[in-house]
Design an enzyme around this catalytic site. Structure first.
Site, PDB file in Angstrom:
ATOM      1  N   ASP A  30       0.832  -1.216   0.000  1.00  0.00           N
ATOM      2  CA  ASP A  30       0.000   0.000   0.000  1.00  0.00           C
ATOM      3  C   ASP A  30       0.866   1.265   0.000  1.00  0.00           C
ATOM      4  OD1 ASP A  30       0.973  -0.166   2.618  1.00  0.00           O
ATOM      5  OD2 ASP A  30      -0.973   0.088   3.588  1.00  0.00           O
TER       6      ASP A  30
ATOM      7  N   ARG B  83      -0.663   2.805  10.946  1.00  0.00           N
ATOM      8  CA  ARG B  83      -0.542   1.737   9.963  1.00  0.00           C
ATOM      9  C   ARG B  83      -1.802   0.863  10.028  1.00  0.00           C
ATOM     10  NH1 ARG B  83       2.644   4.888   8.618  1.00  0.00           N
ATOM     11  NH2 ARG B  83       4.821   4.631   8.023  1.00  0.00           N
TER      12      ARG B  83
ATOM     13  N   TYR C 122      12.201   2.671  -0.982  1.00  0.00           N
ATOM     14  CA  TYR C 122      11.520   1.367  -0.992  1.00  0.00           C
ATOM     15  C   TYR C 122      10.220   1.439  -1.785  1.00  0.00           C
ATOM     16  CZ  TYR C 122       8.264  -2.257   0.553  1.00  0.00           C
ATOM     17  OH  TYR C 122       7.322  -3.262   0.566  1.00  0.00           O
TER      18      TYR C 122
ATOM     19  N   LYS D  22       9.066  -0.329  -5.361  1.00  0.00           N
ATOM     20  CA  LYS D  22       7.903  -1.222  -5.486  1.00  0.00           C
ATOM     21  C   LYS D  22       6.925  -0.657  -6.523  1.00  0.00           C
ATOM     22  CE  LYS D  22       7.029  -4.514  -3.439  1.00  0.00           C
ATOM     23  NZ  LYS D  22       7.399  -5.948  -3.672  1.00  0.00           N
TER      24      LYS D  22
ATOM     25  N   ASP E  97      13.082  10.852  14.305  1.00  0.00           N
ATOM     26  CA  ASP E  97      12.100  10.357  13.345  1.00  0.00           C
ATOM     27  C   ASP E  97      12.770   9.816  12.071  1.00  0.00           C
ATOM     28  OD1 ASP E  97       9.614   9.733  12.446  1.00  0.00           O
ATOM     29  OD2 ASP E  97       8.790  11.752  12.640  1.00  0.00           O
TER      30      ASP E  97
ATOM     31  N   GLY F  58      11.234  11.541   5.919  1.00  0.00           N
ATOM     32  CA  GLY F  58      10.079  11.433   4.996  1.00  0.00           C
ATOM     33  C   GLY F  58       9.004  10.474   5.486  1.00  0.00           C
TER      34      GLY F  58
HETATM   35  P1  NAD Z   1      11.332 -10.097   3.848  1.00  0.00           P
HETATM   36  O1  NAD Z   1      12.339  -9.007   3.812  1.00  0.00           O
HETATM   37  O2  NAD Z   1      11.008 -10.748   5.148  1.00  0.00           O
HETATM   38  O3  NAD Z   1      11.761 -11.263   2.855  1.00  0.00           O
HETATM   39  C1  NAD Z   1      12.257 -11.018   1.567  1.00  0.00           C
HETATM   40  C2  NAD Z   1      12.818 -12.332   1.007  1.00  0.00           C
HETATM   41  O4  NAD Z   1      13.276 -12.078  -0.326  1.00  0.00           O
HETATM   42  C3  NAD Z   1      14.013 -12.875   1.798  1.00  0.00           C
HETATM   43  O5  NAD Z   1      13.894 -14.262   1.979  1.00  0.00           O
HETATM   44  C4  NAD Z   1      15.211 -12.539   0.912  1.00  0.00           C
HETATM   45  O6  NAD Z   1      16.286 -13.442   1.068  1.00  0.00           O
HETATM   46  C5  NAD Z   1      14.589 -12.629  -0.469  1.00  0.00           C
HETATM   47  N1  NAD Z   1      15.320 -11.828  -1.471  1.00  0.00           N
HETATM   48  C6  NAD Z   1      15.687 -10.517  -1.354  1.00  0.00           C
HETATM   49  N2  NAD Z   1      16.372 -10.131  -2.447  1.00  0.00           N
HETATM   50  C7  NAD Z   1      16.401 -11.210  -3.278  1.00  0.00           C
HETATM   51  C8  NAD Z   1      16.950 -11.432  -4.572  1.00  0.00           C
HETATM   52  N3  NAD Z   1      17.606 -10.475  -5.227  1.00  0.00           N
HETATM   53  N4  NAD Z   1      16.794 -12.642  -5.126  1.00  0.00           N
HETATM   54  C9  NAD Z   1      16.128 -13.634  -4.478  1.00  0.00           C
HETATM   55  N5  NAD Z   1      15.601 -13.487  -3.256  1.00  0.00           N
HETATM   56  C10 NAD Z   1      15.731 -12.286  -2.658  1.00  0.00           C
HETATM   57  O7  NAD Z   1      10.028  -9.501   3.181  1.00  0.00           O
HETATM   58  P2  NAD Z   1       8.493  -9.732   3.529  1.00  0.00           P
HETATM   59  O8  NAD Z   1       8.111  -8.842   4.633  1.00  0.00           O
HETATM   60  O9  NAD Z   1       8.235 -11.189   3.624  1.00  0.00           O
HETATM   61  O10 NAD Z   1       7.829  -9.149   2.201  1.00  0.00           O
HETATM   62  C11 NAD Z   1       7.559  -9.982   1.090  1.00  0.00           C
HETATM   63  C12 NAD Z   1       6.949  -9.154  -0.016  1.00  0.00           C
HETATM   64  O11 NAD Z   1       5.760  -8.529   0.449  1.00  0.00           O
HETATM   65  C13 NAD Z   1       7.847  -8.016  -0.518  1.00  0.00           C
HETATM   66  O12 NAD Z   1       7.688  -7.930  -1.902  1.00  0.00           O
HETATM   67  C14 NAD Z   1       7.295  -6.780   0.177  1.00  0.00           C
HETATM   68  O13 NAD Z   1       7.529  -5.638  -0.599  1.00  0.00           O
HETATM   69  C15 NAD Z   1       5.829  -7.125   0.236  1.00  0.00           C
HETATM   70  N6  NAD Z   1       5.089  -6.501   1.336  1.00  0.00           N
HETATM   71  C16 NAD Z   1       5.472  -6.704   2.635  1.00  0.00           C
HETATM   72  C17 NAD Z   1       4.713  -6.157   3.674  1.00  0.00           C
HETATM   73  C18 NAD Z   1       5.066  -6.357   5.125  1.00  0.00           C
HETATM   74  O14 NAD Z   1       4.387  -5.797   5.987  1.00  0.00           O
HETATM   75  N7  NAD Z   1       6.083  -7.138   5.459  1.00  0.00           N
HETATM   76  C19 NAD Z   1       3.566  -5.414   3.361  1.00  0.00           C
HETATM   77  C20 NAD Z   1       3.249  -5.182   2.018  1.00  0.00           C
HETATM   78  C21 NAD Z   1       3.996  -5.765   1.019  1.00  0.00           C
HETATM   79  O1  DAU Z   2       2.586  -0.794   4.459  1.00  0.00           O
HETATM   80  C1  DAU Z   2       3.222  -1.960   4.020  1.00  0.00           C
HETATM   81  C2  DAU Z   2       4.690  -1.895   4.366  1.00  0.00           C
HETATM   82  O2  DAU Z   2       4.795  -2.103   5.760  1.00  0.00           O
HETATM   83  C3  DAU Z   2       5.533  -2.911   3.616  1.00  0.00           C
HETATM   84  O3  DAU Z   2       5.480  -2.642   2.251  1.00  0.00           O
HETATM   85  C4  DAU Z   2       6.978  -2.885   4.095  1.00  0.00           C
HETATM   86  O4  DAU Z   2       7.714  -3.931   3.474  1.00  0.00           O
HETATM   87  C5  DAU Z   2       6.995  -3.091   5.586  1.00  0.00           C
HETATM   88  O5  DAU Z   2       8.316  -2.962   6.069  1.00  0.00           O
HETATM   89  C6  DAU Z   2       6.084  -2.081   6.282  1.00  0.00           C
HETATM   90  O6  DAU Z   2       6.631  -0.727   6.213  1.00  0.00           O
HETATM   91  P1  DAU Z   2       6.602   0.262   7.464  1.00  0.00           P
HETATM   92  O7  DAU Z   2       7.684   1.225   7.305  1.00  0.00           O
HETATM   93  O8  DAU Z   2       5.221   0.756   7.707  1.00  0.00           O
HETATM   94  O9  DAU Z   2       6.918  -0.821   8.630  1.00  0.00           O
HETATM   95  P2  DAU Z   2       7.860  -0.754   9.912  1.00  0.00           P
HETATM   96  O10 DAU Z   2       7.587  -1.984  10.717  1.00  0.00           O
HETATM   97  O11 DAU Z   2       9.258  -0.437   9.580  1.00  0.00           O
HETATM   98  O12 DAU Z   2       7.270   0.510  10.707  1.00  0.00           O
HETATM   99  C7  DAU Z   2       5.921   0.536  11.163  1.00  0.00           C
HETATM  100  C8  DAU Z   2       5.705   1.877  11.834  1.00  0.00           C
HETATM  101  O13 DAU Z   2       6.500   1.907  13.058  1.00  0.00           O
HETATM  102  C9  DAU Z   2       6.190   3.068  11.035  1.00  0.00           C
HETATM  103  O14 DAU Z   2       5.354   4.185  11.276  1.00  0.00           O
HETATM  104  C10 DAU Z   2       7.584   3.365  11.569  1.00  0.00           C
HETATM  105  C11 DAU Z   2       7.457   2.980  13.029  1.00  0.00           C
HETATM  106  N1  DAU Z   2       8.695   2.480  13.665  1.00  0.00           N
HETATM  107  C12 DAU Z   2       9.382   1.491  13.054  1.00  0.00           C
HETATM  108  C13 DAU Z   2      10.552   1.015  13.597  1.00  0.00           C
HETATM  109  C14 DAU Z   2      11.329  -0.078  12.903  1.00  0.00           C
HETATM  110  C15 DAU Z   2       9.097   3.022  14.879  1.00  0.00           C
HETATM  111  O15 DAU Z   2       8.456   3.908  15.451  1.00  0.00           O
HETATM  112  N2  DAU Z   2      10.261   2.530  15.424  1.00  0.00           N
HETATM  113  C16 DAU Z   2      11.009   1.560  14.834  1.00  0.00           C
HETATM  114  O16 DAU Z   2      12.073   1.181  15.391  1.00  0.00           O
END
Ligand code: NAD
Ligand code: DAU
Length: 336
Positions: free
Chosen positions: A124, A214, A150, A154, A273, A276
């Site tokens: 999102d 979030r 990031y 995406k 913070d 961005g």
């Molecule tokens: P993650 O960082 O936990 O896992 C990413 C995986 O991709 C790892 O196993 C890593 O080894 C592999 N990888 C990275 N670069 C690579 C490459 N060049 N070749 C092959 N493998 C590679 O990520 P996640 O949180 O599981 O997210 C998975 C997908 O979902 C991502 O595309 C992310 O953008 C998307 N996404 C995640 C969230 C979230 O909240 N975690 C939310 C929305 C979308």
């Molecule tokens: O919205 C989907 C996204 O959610 C995914 O696409 C990303 O892969 C995933 O990493 C996540 O992004 P965020 O930046 O929202 O997630 P994160 O867990 O890093 O942070 C969640 C919120 O918490 C954000 O407002 C930043 C804040 N935060 C995060 C960290 C790591 C803190 O306040 N302290 C921290 O140490």
């Protein structure tokens, strides 16, 4: 049916493989993962010997490996990405390489090998940031407005995926989902970082005023959404996937975690913070609900509690992860 899952050793990818192999035991899964710091084969221990599962250690930016992985594949489910916003701010290059170039290589090979479906997992965050003061939500018609390296990478990948559908007719679907939480999430992300810090008796860094919002989605609800889109989704379409929370700030999330863990608010430490920092995300998931019958089934409070239990019960998993390179990263990101 043979599925190529990229990034299957990461958080969501490994949950998806475990989910899929339980639900569709007759299917074959090939997991292509380069095992970056975020990839962990421990997540897949329970299925690693299953004859329908195989692992290829390789990079999606390596065209030879990608071509080899595609042999006989019906569907590609593409999770592999650099996924952490803070790391993208420090060093954007790997994000552009994996998320844009890697996706491009996969699309090319999918076209050549005539895969029947290419499903792209996106976020999102490509839609930018919403105001705290209104009730608006992202939907499938919201304009793209990514604001971090990031989310920009995406967004680039989403555009390429759609272009391969419009230009070459590659059968694609996309899901853009909100913040996932649950087992096997790398403890750089807010919820597992908070839980594991508290278990180690350390403070939890909260960026800025902590009033950022979030939309929290339990990882199995996300896997179920991908399942429905793969099986029933319309080719060429995008579906937004969100959670059951109404607006909830990071401070409220951390207070819930502290309450579950029986700790006081002295564990909260406001730190500098994020650059961005997007203020608010909220997802309107009515399209996937109305067209495919999906809704999130796991409510936030109950599954946050279960997630805390999981990290308590799996201390070895996260302690192994929080060593070496992680400690370096933590020091650089948060100071000592
Ligand atoms: P993650 O960082 O936990 O896992 C990413 C995986 O991709 C790892 O196993 C890593 O080894 C592999 N990888 C990275 N670069 C690579 C490459 N060049 N070749 C092959 N493998 C590679 O990520 P996640 O949180 O599981 O997210 C998975 C997908 O979902 C991502 O595309 C992310 O953008 C998307 N996404 C995640 C969230 C979230 O909240 N975690 C939310 C929305 C979308
Ligand atoms: O919205 C989907 C996204 O959610 C995914 O696409 C990303 O892969 C995933 O990493 C996540 O992004 P965020 O930046 O929202 O997630 P994160 O867990 O890093 O942070 C969640 C919120 O918490 C954000 O407002 C930043 C804040 N935060 C995060 C960290 C790591 C803190 O306040 N302290 C921290 O140490």
């Amino acid at each position: 049916m043979k599925l190529l899952v990229t990034g299957g050793a990461g958080f969501i990818g490994s949950n998806f493989i475990l989910y899929w192999m339980k639900k569709y035991p007759q299917d074959q899964i090939v997991n292509l993962d380069s095992l970056t710091y975020a990839g962990n084969l421990e997540n897949l221990k329970e299925i690693e010997k299953n004859p329908n599962y195989s692992f290829i250690h390789g990079d999606i930016c390596d065209l030879d490996v990608v071509e080899r992985s595609m042999v006989g594949v019906d569907w590609v489910v593409h999770f592999a990405a650099e996924s952490h916003v803070d790391r993208s701010i420090k060093e954007p290059s790997p994000f552009v390489m994996t998320n844009v170039i890697g996706t491009h290589f996969l699309l090319d090979a999918s076209l050549k090998n005539r895969v029947k479906k290419f499903h792209h997992i996106s976020t999102d965050e490509v839609y930018g940031s919403l105001n705290l003061s209104d009730q608006s939500k992202f939907n499938e018609r919201t304009n793209y407005n990514p604001r971090s390296p990031y989310s920009a990478s995406k967004a680039g990948s989403d555009h390429l995926v759609r272009a391969y559908n419009k230009t070459y007719g590659l059968p694609i679907t996309i899901t853009n989902c909100s913040n996932n939480f649950g087992p096997y999430q790398f403890p750089e992300k807010f919820i597992p970082l908070a839980i594991t810090n508290i278990l180690e008796n350390k403070k939890v860094p909260v960026y800025g005023d902590g009033l950022y919002v979030r939309d929290w989605l339990y990882v199995l609800d996300h896997c179920h959404a991908i399942d429905l889109v793969l099986n029933k989704g319309k080719v060429g379409e995008t579906y937004l996937v969100g959670g059951m929370t109404n607006d909830i700030s990071n401070l409220e999330v951390i207070k819930k975690i502290l309450k579950i863990m029986g700790k006081d608010e002295g564990f909260i430490e406001h730190v500098k913070d994020r650059l961005g920092h997007d203020r608010r995300y909220a997802v309107d998931w009515s399209k996937i609900k109305n067209e495919l019958g999906w809704r999130p089934l796991h409510n936030f409070d109950e599954w946050l509690e279960k997630t805390v239990e999981w990290y308590k019960a799996n201390e070895k998993w996260w302690k192994d992860v929080k060593t070496g390179a992680y400690q370096e990263y933590y020091k650089e990101q948060y100071g000592s």
